[in-house]
Design a protein around this motif. Structure first.
Motif, mmCIF file in Angstrom:
data_model
loop_
_atom_site.group_PDB
_atom_site.id
_atom_site.type_symbol
_atom_site.label_atom_id
_atom_site.label_comp_id
_atom_site.label_asym_id
_atom_site.label_seq_id
_atom_site.Cartn_x
_atom_site.Cartn_y
_atom_site.Cartn_z
ATOM 1 N N ALA A 34 0.829 -1.197 0.000
ATOM 2 C CA ALA A 34 0.000 0.000 0.000
ATOM 3 C C ALA A 34 0.871 1.257 0.000
ATOM 4 C CB ALA A 34 -0.922 0.002 1.217
ATOM 5 N N HIS A 169 -0.053 -21.914 -0.264
ATOM 6 C CA HIS A 169 -0.367 -20.490 -0.152
ATOM 7 C C HIS A 169 -0.990 -20.164 1.210
ATOM 8 C CE1 HIS A 169 -1.534 -16.426 -1.292
ATOM 9 N NE2 HIS A 169 -2.747 -16.686 -0.836
ATOM 10 N N GLY A 170 -1.862 -21.016 1.657
ATOM 11 C CA GLY A 170 -2.479 -20.801 2.963
ATOM 12 C C GLY A 170 -1.440 -20.785 4.067
ATOM 13 N N LEU A 174 -0.584 -17.272 6.031
ATOM 14 C CA LEU A 174 -0.966 -17.196 7.443
ATOM 15 C C LEU A 174 0.244 -17.198 8.379
ATOM 16 C CD1 LEU A 174 -4.045 -19.591 7.632
ATOM 17 C CD2 LEU A 174 -4.059 -17.110 7.847
ATOM 18 N N ALA A 181 4.344 -9.362 11.573
ATOM 19 C CA ALA A 181 2.901 -9.204 11.649
ATOM 20 C C ALA A 181 2.165 -10.533 11.536
ATOM 21 C CB ALA A 181 2.386 -8.246 10.562
ATOM 22 N N GLN A 182 2.844 -11.605 11.836
ATOM 23 C CA GLN A 182 2.225 -12.903 11.649
ATOM 24 C C GLN A 182 1.958 -13.622 12.961
ATOM 25 O OE1 GLN A 182 0.927 -13.739 8.995
ATOM 26 N NE2 GLN A 182 1.741 -11.968 7.944
ATOM 27 N N ARG A 183 1.146 -14.628 12.863
ATOM 28 C CA ARG A 183 0.907 -15.477 14.030
ATOM 29 C C ARG A 183 2.173 -16.265 14.349
ATOM 30 N NH1 ARG A 183 -3.140 -13.139 11.180
ATOM 31 N NH2 ARG A 183 -4.972 -13.013 12.470
ATOM 32 N N ALA B 34 -6.080 -0.678 0.412
ATOM 33 C CA ALA B 34 -5.094 0.382 0.210
ATOM 34 C C ALA B 34 -5.795 1.719 -0.019
ATOM 35 C CB ALA B 34 -4.201 0.049 -0.973
ATOM 36 N N PHE B 71 -13.390 -10.144 12.954
ATOM 37 C CA PHE B 71 -13.135 -11.405 13.655
ATOM 38 C C PHE B 71 -14.352 -11.839 14.466
ATOM 39 C CE2 PHE B 71 -8.456 -10.695 13.084
ATOM 40 C CZ PHE B 71 -8.206 -11.899 12.453
ATOM 41 N N MET B 114 -8.851 -8.250 8.086
ATOM 42 C CA MET B 114 -8.398 -9.234 9.061
ATOM 43 C C MET B 114 -7.051 -9.854 8.685
ATOM 44 S SD MET B 114 -12.151 -10.953 9.349
ATOM 45 C CE MET B 114 -11.700 -12.587 9.920
ATOM 46 N N PHE B 115 -6.881 -10.143 7.391
ATOM 47 C CA PHE B 115 -5.731 -10.961 7.010
ATOM 48 C C PHE B 115 -4.720 -10.304 6.083
ATOM 49 C CE2 PHE B 115 -8.953 -14.300 8.008
ATOM 50 C CZ PHE B 115 -8.277 -14.873 9.075
ATOM 51 N N VAL B 119 -2.647 -5.115 9.334
ATOM 52 C CA VAL B 119 -2.938 -4.770 10.716
ATOM 53 C C VAL B 119 -2.104 -5.681 11.614
ATOM 54 C CG1 VAL B 119 -4.714 -4.642 12.486
ATOM 55 C CG2 VAL B 119 -5.284 -4.096 10.129
ATOM 56 N N PRO B 120 -1.290 -5.110 12.487
ATOM 57 C CA PRO B 120 -0.438 -5.942 13.341
ATOM 58 C C PRO B 120 -1.263 -6.778 14.303
ATOM 59 C CG PRO B 120 -0.311 -3.627 13.980
ATOM 60 C CD PRO B 120 -1.105 -3.678 12.728
ATOM 61 N N ALA B 121 -1.373 -8.058 13.995
ATOM 62 C CA ALA B 121 -2.271 -8.949 14.734
ATOM 63 C C ALA B 121 -1.854 -9.093 16.191
ATOM 64 C CB ALA B 121 -2.313 -10.307 14.060
ATOM 65 N N HIS B 169 -8.034 -20.982 4.186
ATOM 66 C CA HIS B 169 -7.522 -19.655 3.834
ATOM 67 C C HIS B 169 -6.883 -19.656 2.448
ATOM 68 C CE1 HIS B 169 -5.804 -15.663 4.267
ATOM 69 N NE2 HIS B 169 -4.644 -16.156 3.882
ATOM 70 N N SER B 173 -8.335 -17.308 -0.418
ATOM 71 C CA SER B 173 -7.639 -16.141 -0.959
ATOM 72 C C SER B 173 -7.163 -16.351 -2.385
ATOM 73 C CB SER B 173 -6.518 -15.673 -0.034
ATOM 74 O OG SER B 173 -5.616 -16.679 0.232
#
Lengths: 211, 211
Positions: A34, A169-170, A174, A181-183, B34, B71, B114-115, B119-121, B169, B173
């Motif tokens: 972005a 890809h999933g 994820l 910024a990931q889990r 964006a 969420f 969400m994904f 956004v910093p989860a 996911h 996506s």
DNA sequence: TGTACATCAGTGAACGCGCGTTCACTGATGTAC
DNA sequence: TGTACATCAGTGAACGCGCGTTCACTGATGTAC
């Protein structure tokens, strides 16, 4: 890295098109797909804000070029890992999965230009065909795997290829992106994907020859 | 829809916070995550550009609120579909998969907030826990499925939950987004995911009771 | 080998625009007495 | 029940900024002869 502005150069840049693509990559990696502007790419490449217009109609066209380049690199990385299914399809598939995640992790800028930046995949024929060529590697792998199933019980290769793509890809988007910024996970993404594909293959009824 | 500007209202909006979240959703759906600005959200809600600052520190905080709301809705949709595993875990899982794709398709704005919107989860605890609650539905389903496996051969439920998430996911996506720009398929995304999960479950060694 | 010229990549100044953000303010709401 | 007042949501004008885009231009490159 010779793309940044500190290199001395004459009036003509020499390879501005290339430099702008690299600038875009750098900026996407730093601030997300972005937050990257045409003007900023020009500044990064060390040229005036009007210069990029000689090479790209607008920001979107530059973005599409990044995605195109990304698909080419992606295809090369996957093909290298697959190595025509040597020494056997199962070992090669494991390498393929690792390479997929490795690409997403080390080249997040390419990966998001390819899959997330809203570049219209269908519109540009060159982009579409580059994407198709990358997918063809997965498709080829799926065909080889399906061929190991007993005749009569062979799953459709296209479906298997799409499934493998979705799993990779999933997992990548994820859990396996390089830009934070990931889990967080109790397990490495590559192992998670490997386990997933193994279960899936067992379900397909193709036998892994590995121990 | 009572959030847009054409509703007459007094000096006080009454529910501007809510209206801004809806405006953000509308704009994200229309122009992608964006291309949506704080000022535009204000305009859409029919207030002055300074008004949003009473409710959100900046654009990112508004975005995070959209993701949070997303969420919550996501969790509700998944829980409704799962319905505590009735009548049995396999039928309920199929509904769950369909609901996942349905959410991604009909609520692309929520889904990308969400994904994908960066956004910093991990940063916001409320956001993180909302995400965890949504994942808990998948986790619960995975536990029920694993419990149907013969004792001694039970796969770890957390792993199974992560695998299912990655499949859903990935499918959503790559193929199942509502906002176009996607690959076309010879098969509906929901069927693709269903087939994938069935193969995977067979590989796990849990038996579907379905015909 | 040298000169004239066409081509075209990059310049730099300029523009209008919308965004983010601030500020002192205004007017509605609700509460204390 | 009525009045005074505190609170606070939203105003509107203002600002600086960077972006996208245009334009006539300039200077480097290469090619024809």
């Amino acid at each position: 890295m010779s793309w940044s502005r500190d290199e001395p150069r004459g009036y003509h840049h020499g390879n501005l098109r290339e430099a702008l693509i690299h600038a875009a990559l750098e900026l996407i990696a730093k601030k997300g797909a972005a937050g990257f502007t045409f003007a900023e790419a020009a500044r990064f490449a060390g040229v005036s804000p009007a210069a990029p217009y000689r090479h790209f109609r607008d920001r979107d066209e530059l973005m599409a070029s990044v995605a195109l380049r990304g698909f080419e690199q992606f295809e090369a990385a996957l093909a290298r890992a697959w190595d025509d299914g040597r020494p056997d399809a199962f070992v090669a598939l494991e390498r393929l999965g690792k390479a997929y995640l490795e690409f997403a992790r080390t080249q997040p800028a390419y990966y998001s230009a390819m899959f997330e930046a809203g570049v219209p995949a269908g519109a540009d024929p060159a982009l579409r065909s580059a994407g198709d060529r990358a997918f063809a590697v997965l498709r080829g792998a799926a065909e080889r795997l399906c061929a190991t199933a007993p005749p009569g019980g062979r799953p459709p290769a296209l479906m298997v290829a799409l499934h493998i793509w979705a799993m990779a890809h999933g997992t990548a988007s994820l859990f396996g992106r390089g830009d934070g910024a990931q889990r967080t996970l109790p397990i490495a993404p590559a192992e998670l994907l490997e386990a997933q594909v193994l279960v899936y293959l067992r379900g397909l009824g193709v036998r892994a020859t590995r121990t």
